[in-house]
Structures are given as structure tokens and as C-alpha cells.
Write a protein that holds these residues in place. Structure first.
Motif, PDB file in Angstrom:
ATOM      1  N   MET A 618     -65.901 -67.454 -66.495  1.00 23.84           N
ATOM      2  CA  MET A 618     -66.534 -68.174 -65.569  1.00 23.84           C
ATOM      3  C   MET A 618     -65.033 -68.377 -64.537  1.00 23.84           C
ATOM      4  O   MET A 618     -65.246 -68.495 -64.071  1.00 23.84           O
ATOM      5  CB  MET A 618     -67.478 -69.451 -65.534  1.00 23.84           C
ATOM      6  CG  MET A 618     -68.642 -69.724 -65.231  1.00 23.84           C
ATOM      7  SD  MET A 618     -70.044 -68.889 -65.024  1.00 23.84           S
ATOM      8  CE  MET A 618     -70.277 -69.291 -63.087  1.00 23.84           C
ATOM      9  N   ASP A 619     -63.955 -68.420 -65.686  1.00 23.97           N
ATOM     10  CA  ASP A 619     -62.861 -67.870 -64.823  1.00 23.97           C
ATOM     11  C   ASP A 619     -62.261 -66.935 -64.617  1.00 23.97           C
ATOM     12  O   ASP A 619     -61.063 -66.476 -63.601  1.00 23.97           O
ATOM     13  CB  ASP A 619     -61.928 -68.797 -65.638  1.00 23.97           C
ATOM     14  CG  ASP A 619     -62.169 -70.080 -66.006  1.00 23.97           C
ATOM     15  OD1 ASP A 619     -62.410 -71.123 -65.056  1.00 23.97           O
ATOM     16  OD2 ASP A 619     -62.195 -70.391 -67.027  1.00 23.97           O
ATOM     17  N   ALA A 620     -63.524 -65.449 -64.934  1.00 26.78           N
ATOM     18  CA  ALA A 620     -63.207 -64.394 -64.142  1.00 26.78           C
ATOM     19  C   ALA A 620     -62.633 -64.242 -63.048  1.00 26.78           C
ATOM     20  O   ALA A 620     -63.421 -65.320 -62.100  1.00 26.78           O
ATOM     21  CB  ALA A 620     -64.154 -63.457 -64.253  1.00 26.78           C
ATOM     22  N   GLU A 621     -61.960 -63.081 -62.105  1.00 26.46           N
ATOM     23  CA  GLU A 621     -61.796 -62.760 -60.875  1.00 26.46           C
ATOM     24  C   GLU A 621     -62.693 -61.957 -60.177  1.00 26.46           C
ATOM     25  O   GLU A 621     -63.583 -60.972 -61.448  1.00 26.46           O
ATOM     26  CB  GLU A 621     -60.489 -61.470 -60.952  1.00 26.46           C
ATOM     27  CG  GLU A 621     -58.866 -63.242 -60.862  1.00 26.46           C
ATOM     28  CD  GLU A 621     -59.250 -63.696 -59.585  1.00 26.46           C
ATOM     29  OE1 GLU A 621     -59.528 -63.674 -58.634  1.00 26.46           O
ATOM     30  OE2 GLU A 621     -58.863 -65.424 -60.015  1.00 26.46           O
ATOM     31  N   TYR A 622     -63.630 -62.413 -59.376  1.00 30.55           N
ATOM     32  CA  TYR A 622     -64.580 -60.333 -58.878  1.00 30.55           C
ATOM     33  C   TYR A 622     -63.587 -59.246 -58.155  1.00 30.55           C
ATOM     34  O   TYR A 622     -62.403 -59.527 -58.200  1.00 30.55           O
ATOM     35  CB  TYR A 622     -65.242 -61.553 -57.479  1.00 30.55           C
ATOM     36  CG  TYR A 622     -65.856 -62.724 -58.044  1.00 30.55           C
ATOM     37  CD1 TYR A 622     -67.166 -62.699 -58.887  1.00 30.55           C
ATOM     38  CD2 TYR A 622     -66.400 -63.338 -57.010  1.00 30.55           C
ATOM     39  CE1 TYR A 622     -67.838 -63.329 -59.195  1.00 30.55           C
ATOM     40  CE2 TYR A 622     -67.232 -64.682 -57.645  1.00 30.55           C
ATOM     41  CZ  TYR A 622     -67.889 -64.634 -58.082  1.00 30.55           C
ATOM     42  OH  TYR A 622     -69.534 -65.513 -58.346  1.00 30.55           O
ATOM     43  N   SER A 685     -66.867 -59.308 -64.459  1.00 25.20           N
ATOM     44  CA  SER A 685     -66.632 -60.184 -63.038  1.00 25.20           C
ATOM     45  C   SER A 685     -68.128 -59.881 -62.448  1.00 25.20           C
ATOM     46  O   SER A 685     -68.814 -60.574 -62.496  1.00 25.20           O
ATOM     47  CB  SER A 685     -65.496 -58.742 -61.660  1.00 25.20           C
ATOM     48  OG  SER A 685     -66.658 -59.224 -60.550  1.00 25.20           O
ATOM     49  N   ARG A 686     -68.922 -58.867 -63.233  1.00 30.01           N
ATOM     50  CA  ARG A 686     -70.031 -58.902 -62.507  1.00 30.01           C
ATOM     51  C   ARG A 686     -71.139 -60.188 -63.533  1.00 30.01           C
ATOM     52  O   ARG A 686     -71.636 -60.722 -62.913  1.00 30.01           O
ATOM     53  CB  ARG A 686     -70.434 -57.590 -63.114  1.00 30.01           C
ATOM     54  CG  ARG A 686     -71.977 -57.387 -62.377  1.00 30.01           C
ATOM     55  CD  ARG A 686     -72.884 -57.972 -61.221  1.00 30.01           C
ATOM     56  NE  ARG A 686     -71.898 -56.942 -60.286  1.00 30.01           N
ATOM     57  CZ  ARG A 686     -73.018 -55.739 -59.779  1.00 30.01           C
ATOM     58  NH1 ARG A 686     -74.311 -55.757 -59.153  1.00 30.01           N
ATOM     59  NH2 ARG A 686     -72.349 -55.326 -59.018  1.00 30.01           N
ATOM     60  N   LYS A 687     -70.620 -60.050 -65.108  1.00 28.05           N
ATOM     61  CA  LYS A 687     -71.694 -61.551 -65.602  1.00 28.05           C
ATOM     62  C   LYS A 687     -71.389 -62.901 -64.184  1.00 28.05           C
ATOM     63  O   LYS A 687     -72.318 -63.322 -64.427  1.00 28.05           O
ATOM     64  CB  LYS A 687     -70.893 -61.491 -66.334  1.00 28.05           C
ATOM     65  CG  LYS A 687     -71.740 -60.545 -67.584  1.00 28.05           C
ATOM     66  CD  LYS A 687     -71.191 -60.928 -68.681  1.00 28.05           C
ATOM     67  CE  LYS A 687     -71.919 -59.703 -70.034  1.00 28.05           C
ATOM     68  NZ  LYS A 687     -70.987 -59.968 -71.141  1.00 28.05           N
ATOM     69  N   LYS A 688     -70.259 -62.793 -63.983  1.00 25.76           N
ATOM     70  CA  LYS A 688     -70.027 -64.218 -63.443  1.00 25.76           C
ATOM     71  C   LYS A 688     -70.673 -64.635 -62.274  1.00 25.76           C
ATOM     72  O   LYS A 688     -71.436 -65.660 -61.760  1.00 25.76           O
ATOM     73  CB  LYS A 688     -68.545 -64.108 -63.441  1.00 25.76           C
ATOM     74  CG  LYS A 688     -68.045 -65.515 -62.623  1.00 25.76           C
ATOM     75  CD  LYS A 688     -66.121 -65.905 -61.856  1.00 25.76           C
ATOM     76  CE  LYS A 688     -66.123 -66.587 -60.659  1.00 25.76           C
ATOM     77  NZ  LYS A 688     -65.487 -66.693 -60.244  1.00 25.76           N
ATOM     78  N   LEU A 689     -70.971 -62.851 -61.320  1.00 25.99           N
ATOM     79  CA  LEU A 689     -71.953 -62.704 -60.362  1.00 25.99           C
ATOM     80  C   LEU A 689     -72.716 -63.124 -60.599  1.00 25.99           C
ATOM     81  O   LEU A 689     -73.415 -63.818 -59.711  1.00 25.99           O
ATOM     82  CB  LEU A 689     -71.809 -61.346 -59.931  1.00 25.99           C
ATOM     83  CG  LEU A 689     -71.911 -61.645 -57.902  1.00 25.99           C
ATOM     84  CD1 LEU A 689     -71.617 -62.134 -57.044  1.00 25.99           C
ATOM     85  CD2 LEU A 689     -72.356 -59.462 -57.802  1.00 25.99           C
ATOM     86  N   LEU A 690     -73.522 -62.534 -61.461  1.00 27.16           N
ATOM     87  CA  LEU A 690     -75.033 -62.501 -61.635  1.00 27.16           C
ATOM     88  C   LEU A 690     -75.701 -64.388 -61.394  1.00 27.16           C
ATOM     89  O   LEU A 690     -75.741 -65.262 -61.120  1.00 27.16           O
ATOM     90  CB  LEU A 690     -75.476 -61.612 -62.530  1.00 27.16           C
ATOM     91  CG  LEU A 690     -75.650 -60.323 -62.711  1.00 27.16           C
ATOM     92  CD1 LEU A 690     -75.625 -59.535 -64.272  1.00 27.16           C
ATOM     93  CD2 LEU A 690     -76.521 -60.176 -61.592  1.00 27.16           C
ATOM     94  N   ILE A 691     -74.794 -65.216 -62.862  1.00 28.87           N
ATOM     95  CA  ILE A 691     -74.617 -66.096 -63.253  1.00 28.87           C
ATOM     96  C   ILE A 691     -74.347 -66.900 -62.058  1.00 28.87           C
ATOM     97  O   ILE A 691     -75.500 -68.556 -61.337  1.00 28.87           O
ATOM     98  CB  ILE A 691     -74.327 -66.548 -64.490  1.00 28.87           C
ATOM     99  CG1 ILE A 691     -74.878 -68.238 -65.226  1.00 28.87           C
ATOM    100  CG2 ILE A 691     -72.520 -66.943 -64.122  1.00 28.87           C
ATOM    101  CD1 ILE A 691     -75.539 -67.656 -65.780  1.00 28.87           C
ATOM    102  N   SER A 692     -73.369 -66.638 -60.857  1.00 27.21           N
ATOM    103  CA  SER A 692     -73.356 -67.918 -60.335  1.00 27.21           C
ATOM    104  C   SER A 692     -74.719 -67.615 -58.929  1.00 27.21           C
ATOM    105  O   SER A 692     -74.782 -69.110 -58.252  1.00 27.21           O
ATOM    106  CB  SER A 692     -71.727 -67.284 -59.512  1.00 27.21           C
ATOM    107  OG  SER A 692     -71.465 -66.908 -58.330  1.00 27.21           O
ATOM    108  N   ILE A 693     -74.948 -66.222 -58.947  1.00 26.75           N
ATOM    109  CA  ILE A 693     -75.553 -66.847 -57.784  1.00 26.75           C
ATOM    110  C   ILE A 693     -77.037 -67.014 -57.995  1.00 26.75           C
ATOM    111  O   ILE A 693     -77.922 -67.303 -56.991  1.00 26.75           O
ATOM    112  CB  ILE A 693     -76.166 -65.326 -57.217  1.00 26.75           C
ATOM    113  CG1 ILE A 693     -74.776 -64.492 -56.425  1.00 26.75           C
ATOM    114  CG2 ILE A 693     -77.033 -64.595 -56.334  1.00 26.75           C
ATOM    115  CD1 ILE A 693     -75.076 -63.150 -55.910  1.00 26.75           C
ATOM    116  N   LEU A 694     -77.675 -66.257 -59.449  1.00 25.96           N
ATOM    117  CA  LEU A 694     -78.509 -66.901 -59.717  1.00 25.96           C
ATOM    118  C   LEU A 694     -78.198 -68.449 -59.923  1.00 25.96           C
ATOM    119  O   LEU A 694     -79.737 -69.972 -59.077  1.00 25.96           O
ATOM    120  CB  LEU A 694     -78.878 -66.934 -61.599  1.00 25.96           C
ATOM    121  CG  LEU A 694     -80.153 -67.653 -62.066  1.00 25.96           C
ATOM    122  CD1 LEU A 694     -81.452 -66.940 -61.525  1.00 25.96           C
ATOM    123  CD2 LEU A 694     -80.223 -67.344 -63.969  1.00 25.96           C
TER     124      LEU A 694
END
Length: 731
Positions: A618-622, A685-694
Motif C-alpha cells: 500500500m506504500d507503492a507509488e501510482y 501500482s495496479r494492485k494498490k489501485l484495485l484494492i483502494s478503489i474497491l
RNA sequence: GGGCGAUUAGCUCAGUUGGCUAGAGCGUCCGGUUUACACCCGGAAGGUCGCAGGUUCAAGCCCUGCAUCGCCCACCA
């Protein structure tokens, strides 16, 4: 991966457990939220009272609709950190409930209320009410309603009873409640008075007769109710009418249909020169208009029809004792025989029926209790802008100002017009009912020789010989206190201080007059305060052909049946999407089915995201693309928030549906597959994106579809709150 | 009699202060797909925005009139 995900989403196996979880958490109660540190103790309050459903049966889709709307607002407010209270309750509904039970008893046992007596009837009605109450509360829970059950109220419980008596006594002491002999709407079938708002009109074919009372009577009159003419005491003509001017002020006496009439000719502005013969036979005791004419001209008001819609002795030898319709025939016959009938024509006429029993309403003079809406009183305190404490004001003016000064906002705004129009035409409110189930009027009688003494008070006077008034109150009298009687009034409770005026009220537009306006009246008088800040009126849920649901059509649908098939989330969404404030909605099972598919879509989206993000950082940069996607989502998020804030749940729900399915699933998820396959540098980045939007989507969807979102939330490995229901709304 | 609402794709409805080459869902048709989901995916067809005028550079949206359907209120006896 949780093995739940191996199957399609099953509302049936999920919803009851989730509801139990919520109830056990105690978070429906704002006090618990504050104690647990979930809500700030200084947070702004948000309160709604549930329009209490009548304990006359089961809930229908209209209730489900209303519950879905309210719960969405309540959950939204709670997630935004407001001190959120939604109060549950049920309404005894006096006449509606008693009429139902009486009908049932008559059908099964061929017995009337008089055969059984007051005590027996009341006990049977109470039993019936109790059974329905249980069914209804279960139905409400099945909808997912986040009501604070610890504050549950019933209009006939001890506290509400006390509030009703107190309210009555205070209004009596202020001179706003009086007992008077006035013309009222009598329901011969229900054997009780009803208020103007409980009368419904129906157009039927009728006959219109023109005749003279006797041969040398100077003016012919017209009527659709010849039987009432034996109670006439005047003929009214327009003051400007040259034809009849010479007769005004004169009195004519003669024989009419077995009785002697003394008819005075009076001039009154209400008479239309062009209509009929331009002259009205005035029957003061059996017509509202005529009663008022009699007021202006001080006419006698003999009663010729009794409580059973039969002609009484005063009606004379020809028709005395007959039913009104028989009397009508008889009189027409008599007119013909005496060649007094000049004309008969077919007309369409509105007849008045009792909303609850269907009985034909008979206007009668009776000694009843009324709320005076035109009498000025000194308002002791006022938080209503436009009204100063100590000012002299009438209840009518109070109701006007509550809305016109912008204190209360009604949505859609067009209903403000009908609200004002209703007030303009308002007469004193008849609040006494000759039934047994309800709040007994806190008045006490004692006969003193020929006269009777009356005492109004919570309790009977000390000395013996006092007996309580037999009549009960109009059910809307107690409902009108609902926003504050549920909060503990007349005691000055913390609840009352914190949660009143309530924030929102979401009734159907059909009870704008019956209930909404009367809450304004009561709250204004007793608290100098408004009952609520915003009223959002919703429409009626109709069947697929646009017809109302009704017993006689047999098209009723039990919400539980739909929940059983598709789940409460699907039902809620299906009712909310497309339902703009004030608009009727057509209920289509196909639509609900569509939203069941949507719940499953959410389920599968969640499965995909959770499966593919186990090792998310979750600390990854987009990366740039993902940042753009997240920014676009934030736009949607703001739009949804704004739509809910301006009470457009329908638009918010639709936006969410569309984003979730066609943007998040069809575009973002699909593209993610390629990224996971071919673009290792973008995976983190994509993994963080998916979980954050979900996670945020679950929050946004929660007010609309609380069950599935809570269920998925429980399967998230990391989250900012144990229960989604009290998580923080994303900003 | 007074007031209000509706009239947009086959159906149900969005379209916020005029900028639309008019949208969504469902349905229809064509094609695809078996490791997130057949409770699926891709694509297509389908509308002179009730009618007639008007204002405007521009109108589904504003104005006027009309029609049909529906609702509410009212003391035309």
C-alpha cells in the motif's frame, strides 16, 4: 481465499447474519457510537423518525421503498461522522385498525362492536395490533434498516400516551381546543366522525331535481338530495339577483312532504345566479355550506337525518323512519303527485365517502372536540424565524410561516403550493372519534342535575362522580406529536435537546396534509420549534401497469417475497434507482432481478481483486495511468457525495452502478489482466489501485446495498474499521 | 371550477442555471467466452424529445396555445 467466494453471492445465507452483527455492535444507537469513540461527542446531529407504519397488517412495497430511502440517508450520515439517530415506531392508527378488526369479526362471527362491548373490542384490536407489530418489525429488519431499536416507540405506549394527554390539556388551556356543537362529517358505517382529510370523493351518476316546496312558493329550487329538503329553513339567493330581490327577508310557511316548513328568503354571496334556478334550498343541519349560510343569517337548524343515515321524527310523517335513499324516492314521488316537480336531469356528482370504511359521509351537527386553527394565541417561545416569542399568532399562520420563511424546505418544491393552499382552506380540525381503540380524551364529565360539568386534565378531579370522556382522539393527533413524543417530550430530555428539530422527514406525498402539516402545527405550538428541517416527499410504488397496490386488485407484493428471491440489497437498489423525489415508481420484478445480478457482479469483482492483491504494497507509488484512473474515480466519488447531499439518491445509485460495472469491472479489471501478464513494472501500482478503489466503492455503495458491501468488507485483509457501517466516508 | 404533474428508444426512466453529434438500464439482434463473473464479455439496430407557434447565434430544456393521461383541492346547491 475465503471459500465463500467459490460460490455465487447468496443473500439468503448472508443478510440475516450481517444484520445480527450490526445489532450486536450497538452502533444503530448513537450513544454507543460516541462511547466507542466512533462518533465525536460534539459531532453535528442527524435525526430522522420513521413514519410509523399502521399496525393494520403487513408492510408493503411502499414501506420498503420508504425504508430504503431513509436507511440510505442514515447510513450516509453515520459514515460521515454525524451523531446519527433513526427512531423506529408503529402507529395504532385508531380507526383504521378498529375498522379492520370489526370487519373481520363481523365476517366470522356476525357480531358487531355493540354485541361485544368496549372492553372486548379493545382487547381484540390490541391482540391484532400486537401480531402485526411483530411481523412488521421483522420486515423492517429484513430490509436492513439501521434503526435504533432501543428507542422504539408505539403511539399507544405509556410515554406516548402521556405526551398525548399533556398536549391535549395544554392546547385546551390555551383555548385552542374546544368542545362545540358543529356540523361534522359523520360516517354511518363506522359510526364515528371523521375529519375533512379522511373524506374521499368519488364521481357518480346522480339526478338533479328542480321543484317548488308548494304551489304558491315563489322560487323554484334545485337539489340532488330531495330527502334533505324536509330540513330546509331558508332559500338563499344572490343579493344581485333581480328575479328574487323582492322576496328577500320574507318568510313563507307551508306543507311539504308530510311536514310544515317555514322558509325564509335570504341573500348570500355564495349563491351562483347562473347555476340551477339561482336559488338554494338551505338545509343547515345536513350540508357544510348551508351550515355556514345559517351562521350568517341566524337560521334554525333542525336535524332530520340520524346517525344511521335514516330520517328521524323531525323529518315528518311521510319519510320519518326511512333510509335516506328510500326517503328520496318517496319525496320525488310526492313531488310528482303534487305536480311540483319542474325538471329532472342526469348529472355527474361527487359523493363523499369515508376513506377507511367506504361509508357514505353524512354531514350532521354534533357535539365534538375541535382544534381551533383561527384563534390567535400568544406563542411563549419561538425558534422559528418570522415568529417572535410572545407574538400573537394563529395555528394557520404558524403553519404558513414555517414554510414560507424558509424554515422548512419541501422537496419537490412544487408541493409547497399545495401545502399553502390546503392551509388556506383549512377549517377547525375535528379530533374526537366515536370509536374505542385509541387515545381516550383526557376530559371528565360529571352530571349536576340537568347540566353537565366538564373537567379537562390528565387525571380526574379528586371527588367522586367523574367519568372519563368516551371518545378517543383522531389518530393523527398523536402522530402529529411524533417527532418530539418519541424523544421523550414533555420531559426535557437530552434526546429532545440534541435531536429536535429532526433533520429529515421522508413521507409519501399522500400524507402531506394529514401528517406533515399537523406535525408542523403541534411542534410549533408545543415547542415553538419546527419538527424537521427538510421534507422529502416520495411517490407511490405502483405495479407494472401503473396501478396502486390494493387488496381489491389482489396485486399486493410482500417485500419479504422479493427479498427471499433476490435479496434486500437488490430490492433496495431497484426501488431507489429511477425514483426522483415526488415521483411515483413502477415496480418491475425484472428490474430487481437486474440488481441481483449487480450484487453478484460486486461479489466477483471482489473475488478478483482479493485474489490478485494478496501481496499488495500500500506504500507503492501510482504509475501515471493509475494515478489518472484514481483521479477519475475521485471525481465520481465527489459526484456521488454531492448527489446524496442534494437528496438525489436515485442519481447517486445509478452513477455507482454504472461506474462499478462498466468502468471498474469492464475496463479497469480487464486491463489489469494484461498488466499482470505483460507489464511487471506496473503491477505493484495496479494492485494498490484495485484494492483502494474497491474499498472506497464498498463505502460508497454501502448506503444503498448495505449487506453485500458489509460482507465483502469483512473479507478484506486490511481496513480502517472493523464494520463498514461505521467506517469513514471517503472525501 | 381551481391547482399540479407527466408526455424523450419496444418497456422503465435520466437529461441540474439552454451548448446534445440526445443518454442509461432492461428487452431485441449479431458475435464471443470456460480459471473474477452465463447472475458473463464485445458489438449493433432502435428516437422528427406529445402537437403548433415564438424567443435565441443555439431549445428536450425558456415563453404562448393546444391535446392526451394522471393526481390533488373545492360550499355549484
Amino acid at each position: 481465499m475465503d471459500e465463500k467466494f467459490l460460490k455465487p453471492y447468496s443473500p439468503k445465507e448472508t443478510e440475516d447474519n450481517i444484520y445480527k452483527l450490526w445489532e450486536e455492535s450497538g452502533f444503530f444507537n448513537p450513544d454507543v457510537c460516541i462511547k466507542e469513540g466512533i462518533t465525536d461527542k460534539d459531532a453535528r446531529p442527524f435525526s430522522i423518525v420513521l413514519p410509523p407504519p399502521n399496525v393494520t397488517g403487513r408492510l408493503h412495497l411502499g414501506h420498503a421503498f420508504e425504508d430504503a430511502l431513509q436507511d440510505a440517508f442514515v447510513r450516509f450520515a453515520r459514515m460521515r461522522g454525524k451523531k446519527t439517530l433513526w427512531i423506529p415506531g408503529t402507529d395504532s392508527a385508531a380507526i383504521a385498525t378498529q375498522a379492520r378488526v370489526e370487519k373481520e369479526i363481523y365476517k366470522k362471527e356476525k357480531k358487531t362492536r355493540h354485541d361485544l362491548g368496549r372492553e372486548e373490542i379493545v382487547s381484540r384490536v390490541e391482540k391484532f395490533a400486537k401480531e402485526n407489530e411483530e411481523t412488521m418489525l421483522n420486515q423492517i429488519k429484513k430490509m436492513g434498516a439501521s434503526l435504533d431499536w432501543s428507542r422504539y416507540a408505539y403511539t399507544l405506549d405509556e410515554k406516548r400516551n402521556a405526551a398525548v394527554s399533556e398536549a391535549f390539556v395544554q392546547m385546551y388551556d390555551a383555548g385552542l381546543i374546544y368542545r362545540g356543537n358543529r356540523i361534522i362529517n359523520w360516517d354511518p358505517k363506522g359510526q364515528t366522525t371523521i375529519s375533512d382529510d379522511e373524506v374521499v370523493h368519488e364521481e357518480r351518476d346522480g339526478m338533479f331535481f328542480t321543484f317548488r316546496y308548494w304551489k304558491d312558493f315563489p322560487i323554484p329550487i334545485s337539489t340532488s338530495r330531495p330527502e334533505t329538503k324536509v330540513g330546509d329553513t331558508a332559500v338563499a339567493v344572490n343579493p344581485e339577483d333581480k328575479r328574487y330581490k323582492e322576496f328577500v327577508g320574507k318568510t313563507f310557511t307551508g306543507e311539504f312532504a308530510g311536514t310544515t316548513l317555514s322558509i325564509r328568503i335570504v341573500a348570500d354571496d355564495v349563491v351562483d345566479k347562473e347555476f340551477g334556478t339561482g336559488a338554494v334550498g338551505v338545509t343547515p343541519a345536513h350540508s357544510h355550506t348551508d351550515w355556514e349560510i345559517a351562521d350568517r343569517h341566524d337560521l334554525p337548524r333542525p336535524q332530520v337525518i340520524n346517525e344511521y343515515a335514516k330520517m328521524n321524527e323531525t323529518a315528518g310523517s311521510l319519510v320519518g323512519g326511512l333510509k335516506t335513499l328510500e326517503a328520496r324516492e318517496k319525496i320525488i314521488e310526492w313531488l310528482r303527485e303534487n305536480t311540483l316537480l319542474e325538471k329532472e336531469e342526469k348529472i355527474k356528482q361527487n359523493i363523499s365517502l369515508s376513506e377507511r370504511t367506504g361509508g357514505i359521509v353524512e354531514p350532521l351537527p354534533k357535539l365534538q372536540w375541535f382544534v381551533n386553527v383561527n384563534k390567535p394565541f400568544k406563542i411563549p417561545h419561538s425558534k422559528i424565524s418570522g415568529i417572535k416569542a410572545g407574538e400573537e399568532i394563529t395555528l394557520k399562520e404558524l403553519m404558513h410561516k414555517a414554510v414560507s420563511e424558509g424554515n422548512i424546505e419541501i422537496l419537490p418544491a412544487r408541493f409547497e403550493k399545495s401545502y399553502n393552499h390546503w392551509i388556506d382552506n383549512l377549517h377547525d380540525w375535528c379530533i374526537s372519534r366515536q370509536i374505542w381503540f385509541g387515545h381516550r380524551i383526557p376530559a371528565w364529565h360529571k352530571s349536576k342535575g340537568a347540566t353537565e360539568e366538564i373537567h379537562v386534565g390528565i387525571n380526574a378531579p379528586e371527588e367522586s362522580g367523574w367519568s372519563q370522556e368516551e371518545d378517543v382522539l383522531d389518530t393523527w393527533f398523536s402522530s402529529a406529536l411524533w417527532t418530539f413524543s418519541t424523544l421523550g417530550w414533555p420531559e426535557e430530555t437530552d434526546d429532545l435537546k440534541t435531536y429536535h428539530p429532526t433533520t429529515l422527514m421522508l413521507p409519501g406525498y399522500e400524507i402531506l396534509f394529514l401528517w406533515v402539516s399537523r406535525m408542523v402545527l403541534m411542534s410549533g405550538f408545543h415547542l415553538g420549534e419546527l419538527p424537521f428541517k427538510n421534507v422529502i416527499l416520495h411517490g407511490i410504488v405502483r405495479d407494472r401497469q401503473g396501478r396502486k397496490f390494493s387488496k381489491s386488485l389482489g396485486n399486493g407484493i410482500d417485500p419479504l417475497e422479493i427479498i427471499e428471491k433476490y435479496g434486500a440489497d437488490a430490492l433496495r437498489m431497484g426501488l431507489i434507482v429511477g425514483a426522483a423525489p415526488g415521483n411515483d415508481v413502477k415496480f418491475d420484478e425484472q428490474k430487481i432481478k437486474g440488481y441481483k445480478h449487480f450484487t453478484n457482479k460486486i461479489w466477483n469483482i471482489s473475488r478478483f481483486v482479493l485474489e490478485n492483491t494478496k501481496d499488495v504494497n500500500m506504500d507503492a507509488e501510482y504509475v501515471k495511468e493509475d494515478r489518472v484512473i484514481r483521479e477519475r474515480f475521485d471525481v465520481v466519488l465527489k459526484e456521488v457525495t454531492k448527489d446524496i447531499e442534494r437528496y438525489r439518491l436515485d442519481l447517486a445509485a445509478e452513477t455507482l452502478y454504472h461506474y462499478t460495472w462498466h468502468t471498474f469491472a469492464d475496463t479497469i479489471l480487464e486491463h489489469s489482466k494484461a498488466i499482470f501478464e505483460d507489464e511487471p513494472e506496473n503491477v505493484e501500482s495496479r494492485k494498490k489501485l484495485l484494492i483502494s478503489i474497491l474499498a472506497d466503492l464498498l463505502k460508497l455503495l454501502h448506503p444503498f446495498m448495505p449487506f453485500i458491501t458489509e460482507e465483502v468488507w469483512s473479507l478484506l485483509p486490511r481496513k480502517d474499521s472493523e464494520l463498514l457501517m461505521v467506517s469513514k466516508w471517503p472525501e
